[in-house]
Design a protein around this motif. Structure first.
Motif, PDB file in Angstrom:
ATOM      1  N   GLY A  94       4.663   7.833 -23.555  1.00 31.26           N
ATOM      2  CA  GLY A  94       4.584   9.284 -23.637  1.00 31.26           C
ATOM      3  C   GLY A  94       3.246   9.864 -23.221  1.00 31.26           C
ATOM      4  N   ASP A  95       2.498   9.187 -22.347  1.00 31.75           N
ATOM      5  CA  ASP A  95       1.185   9.722 -21.959  1.00 31.75           C
ATOM      6  C   ASP A  95       1.281  10.846 -20.934  1.00 31.75           C
ATOM      7  N   HIS A  96       2.503  11.125 -20.462  1.00 33.58           N
ATOM      8  CA  HIS A  96       2.736  12.191 -19.482  1.00 33.58           C
ATOM      9  C   HIS A  96       1.969  11.944 -18.181  1.00 33.58           C
ATOM     10  N   GLY A  97       1.637  10.704 -17.914  1.00 32.01           N
ATOM     11  CA  GLY A  97       0.858  10.412 -16.712  1.00 32.01           C
ATOM     12  C   GLY A  97       1.201   9.061 -16.138  1.00 32.01           C
ATOM     13  N   TRP A  98       0.202   8.177 -16.095  1.00 31.96           N
ATOM     14  CA  TRP A  98       0.299   6.891 -15.412  1.00 31.96           C
ATOM     15  C   TRP A  98       1.435   6.026 -15.948  1.00 31.96           C
ATOM     16  N   THR A  99       1.431   5.773 -17.240  1.00 30.61           N
ATOM     17  CA  THR A  99       2.452   4.899 -17.814  1.00 30.61           C
ATOM     18  C   THR A  99       3.819   5.549 -17.772  1.00 30.61           C
ATOM     19  N   LYS A 100       3.887   6.858 -17.999  1.00 32.33           N
ATOM     20  CA  LYS A 100       5.179   7.555 -17.949  1.00 32.33           C
ATOM     21  C   LYS A 100       5.809   7.425 -16.570  1.00 32.33           C
ATOM     22  N   THR A 101       5.016   7.514 -15.500  1.00 33.90           N
ATOM     23  CA  THR A 101       5.551   7.388 -14.149  1.00 33.90           C
ATOM     24  C   THR A 101       6.068   5.970 -13.907  1.00 33.90           C
ATOM     25  N   HIS A 102       5.333   4.963 -14.375  1.00 28.36           N
ATOM     26  CA  HIS A 102       5.820   3.594 -14.247  1.00 28.36           C
ATOM     27  C   HIS A 102       7.134   3.411 -15.008  1.00 28.36           C
ATOM     28  N   VAL A 125       0.866  -1.170   0.000  1.00 25.46           N
ATOM     29  CA  VAL A 125       0.000   0.000   0.000  1.00 25.46           C
ATOM     30  C   VAL A 125       0.904   1.222   0.000  1.00 25.46           C
ATOM     31  N   TYR A 126       0.804   2.025  -1.032  1.00 28.32           N
ATOM     32  CA  TYR A 126       1.677   3.182  -1.178  1.00 28.32           C
ATOM     33  C   TYR A 126       0.913   4.455  -0.856  1.00 28.32           C
ATOM     34  N   ASP A 127       1.482   5.268  -0.011  1.00 26.12           N
ATOM     35  CA  ASP A 127       0.833   6.476   0.473  1.00 26.12           C
ATOM     36  C   ASP A 127       1.232   7.656  -0.412  1.00 26.12           C
ATOM     37  N   LEU A 128       0.309   8.153  -1.226  1.00 28.93           N
ATOM     38  CA  LEU A 128       0.623   9.233  -2.161  1.00 28.93           C
ATOM     39  C   LEU A 128       0.591  10.608  -1.524  1.00 28.93           C
ATOM     40  N   SER A 129       0.603  10.669  -0.195  1.00 32.00           N
ATOM     41  CA  SER A 129       0.818  11.972   0.432  1.00 32.00           C
ATOM     42  C   SER A 129       2.289  12.334   0.390  1.00 32.00           C
ATOM     43  N   VAL A 130       3.140  11.399  -0.077  1.00 29.71           N
ATOM     44  CA  VAL A 130       4.533  11.709  -0.310  1.00 29.71           C
ATOM     45  C   VAL A 130       4.613  12.838  -1.330  1.00 29.71           C
ATOM     46  N   PRO A 131       5.464  13.863  -1.102  1.00 20.73           N
ATOM     47  CA  PRO A 131       5.542  14.981  -2.051  1.00 20.73           C
ATOM     48  C   PRO A 131       5.809  14.491  -3.462  1.00 20.73           C
ATOM     49  N   SER A 132       5.252  15.210  -4.444  1.00 20.26           N
ATOM     50  CA  SER A 132       5.274  14.744  -5.826  1.00 20.26           C
ATOM     51  C   SER A 132       6.682  14.541  -6.355  1.00 20.26           C
ATOM     52  N   SER A 133       7.669  15.324  -5.898  1.00 24.19           N
ATOM     53  CA  SER A 133       9.028  15.164  -6.387  1.00 24.19           C
ATOM     54  C   SER A 133       9.627  13.834  -5.995  1.00 24.19           C
ATOM     55  N   ARG A 134       8.989  13.143  -5.045  1.00 26.03           N
ATOM     56  CA  ARG A 134       9.497  11.862  -4.574  1.00 26.03           C
ATOM     57  C   ARG A 134       8.741  10.678  -5.168  1.00 26.03           C
ATOM     58  N   VAL A 135       7.736  10.931  -5.995  1.00 25.38           N
ATOM     59  CA  VAL A 135       6.855   9.853  -6.416  1.00 25.38           C
ATOM     60  C   VAL A 135       7.606   8.780  -7.189  1.00 25.38           C
ATOM     61  N   THR A 136       8.404   9.176  -8.201  1.00 18.02           N
ATOM     62  CA  THR A 136       9.091   8.177  -9.018  1.00 18.02           C
ATOM     63  C   THR A 136       9.995   7.313  -8.168  1.00 18.02           C
ATOM     64  N   ASP A 194     -16.361  25.141 -13.534  1.00 16.08           N
ATOM     65  CA  ASP A 194     -15.234  26.072 -13.609  1.00 16.08           C
ATOM     66  C   ASP A 194     -13.962  25.474 -13.026  1.00 16.08           C
ATOM     67  N   ILE A 195     -14.054  24.254 -12.479  1.00 14.46           N
ATOM     68  CA  ILE A 195     -12.893  23.495 -12.030  1.00 14.46           C
ATOM     69  C   ILE A 195     -13.013  22.083 -12.598  1.00 14.46           C
ATOM     70  N   LEU A 196     -11.937  21.575 -13.164  1.00  8.22           N
ATOM     71  CA  LEU A 196     -11.947  20.248 -13.755  1.00  8.22           C
ATOM     72  C   LEU A 196     -10.904  19.365 -13.084  1.00  8.22           C
ATOM     73  N   PHE A 197     -11.262  18.095 -12.958  1.00  6.93           N
ATOM     74  CA  PHE A 197     -10.350  17.085 -12.411  1.00  6.93           C
ATOM     75  C   PHE A 197     -10.433  15.863 -13.310  1.00  6.93           C
ATOM     76  N   SER A 198      -9.292  15.261 -13.624  1.00  2.00           N
ATOM     77  CA  SER A 198      -9.296  14.117 -14.534  1.00  2.00           C
ATOM     78  C   SER A 198      -8.741  12.874 -13.866  1.00  2.00           C
ATOM     79  N   GLY A 199      -9.393  11.730 -14.130  1.00  6.62           N
ATOM     80  CA  GLY A 199      -8.922  10.459 -13.608  1.00  6.62           C
ATOM     81  C   GLY A 199      -8.354   9.566 -14.689  1.00  6.62           C
ATOM     82  N   THR A 200      -8.120  10.109 -15.885  1.00  9.01           N
ATOM     83  CA  THR A 200      -7.536   9.321 -16.968  1.00  9.01           C
ATOM     84  C   THR A 200      -6.014   9.362 -16.875  1.00  9.01           C
ATOM     85  N   ASP A 201      -5.368   8.713 -17.818  1.00  8.64           N
ATOM     86  CA  ASP A 201      -3.914   8.597 -17.772  1.00  8.64           C
ATOM     87  C   ASP A 201      -3.174   9.726 -18.471  1.00  8.64           C
TER      88      ASP A 201
END
Length: 300
Positions: free
Chosen positions: A98-106, A9-20, A269-276
């Protein structure tokens, strides 16, 4: 769970610079548990105050340290291969690198492993469909000699489970899975945590209280995330309206763009995306709501 089953179980409250680096640490520990035949591990990147808090957290052969951000992570260049054999790790990707998201992080994590772990070779196949996954996995095992196969999407759970049953000497990991076996483990993030925070941020930024979500595939995981986003938003504005448009794919730039536009046309007026992909961000750039409440639609 059994002597070799693995749940991370990975806790994504880790700052984003540490995600990879942290995702790499998680996969490394998973490999140590599976390939090394270690005991059951439950890995949760919680806060640490000293090196002692991280001692033994990584399992056999994995050196851990208390990072400046206050979370345990693998030490660069100091982790070992606990199996005593060459690790040949295959990654099955649901989208393009090159999806700049899910697969790129993996893939960033895959490269990080290659650079920091001795005696490891990695392979990957992008844009794999669930129906095409069995053939891809079989090729990795028979032609590339993979001894660990990682399916990076919930969509691969069925093919990975079948491959694990057919190849007892090969170990498997699946992302967001809920089924395990002696050579099949699962890893995932506490995604509801950042989703809840994103909902709070969205409600704080919104001038209208109308929030839009571009949803990917309708499964319990994504519904849970939508609920977390909504709860976060309503912790700030109890009257906030959350509109969802499902595209029923993880990666579909055209459908994501159309869903984004529909949400804007309906006053979000605010958007959030759950895609990759960041398509919602690029599609909304420079637009305003029909009533003109904001000069530009914002994306969280």
């Amino acid at each position: 769970l059994g002597s070799r089953r693995f749940l991370a179980v990975y806790d994504l409250s880790v700052p984003s610079s540490r995600v990879t680096r942290s995702v790499s640490s998680l996969v490394l520990v998973a490999m140590a548990a599976l390939v090394g035949g270690g005991c059951t591990l439950a890995l949760d990147f919680e806060q640490c105050a000293s090196e002692d808090d991280c001692a033994g957290r990584g399992g056999e052969g994995v050196a851990m340290q208390c990072a400046p951000a206050g979370y345990c992570e693998a030490v660069e260049g100091e982790s070992e291969n606990p199996s005593g054999q060459e690790l040949r790790v295959a990654f099955v990707y649901i989208g393009p690198v090159g999806d700049h998201g899910w697969t790129k992080t993996h893939d960033d994590s895959r490269l990080y492993l290659e650079e920091n772990i001795p005696d490891i070779v990695t392979f990957y196949e992008p844009l794999v469909t669930p129906s095409g996954a069995p053939e891809v996995i079989e090729n990795f095992i028979q032609n590339e000699g993979a001894n660990l196969v990682i399916g990076t999407s919930f969509d691969f759970l069925g093919p990975i489970q079948q491959a694990a049953a057919n190849n007892p000497d090969v170990n498997f990991l699946t992302c967001s899975g809920f089924l395990t076996s002696p050579n099949l483990g699962s890893y995932f993030a506490r995604m509801y945590m950042p989703q809840w925070l994103a909902g709070r941020l969205a409600a704080q930024m919104s001038a209208t209280g109308r929030l839009g979500v571009v949803g990917a595939v309708v499964i319990p995981e994504t519904v849970r995330h939508l609920n977390a986003f909504t709860l976060g938003a309503r912790s700030v504005n109890p009257d906030a309206t959350v509109m969802i448009r499902w595209v029923n794919k993880w990666f579909d730039i055209e459908a994501e763009g159309a869903a984004t536009q529909e949400l804007i046309d309906n006053g979000a007026d605010i958007l959030f995306s759950g895609t990759d992909t960041p398509t919602a961000l690029t599609s909304a750039d420079g637009q305003s709501t029909p009533a003109g409440e904001l000069a530009r639609v914002r994306v969280v």
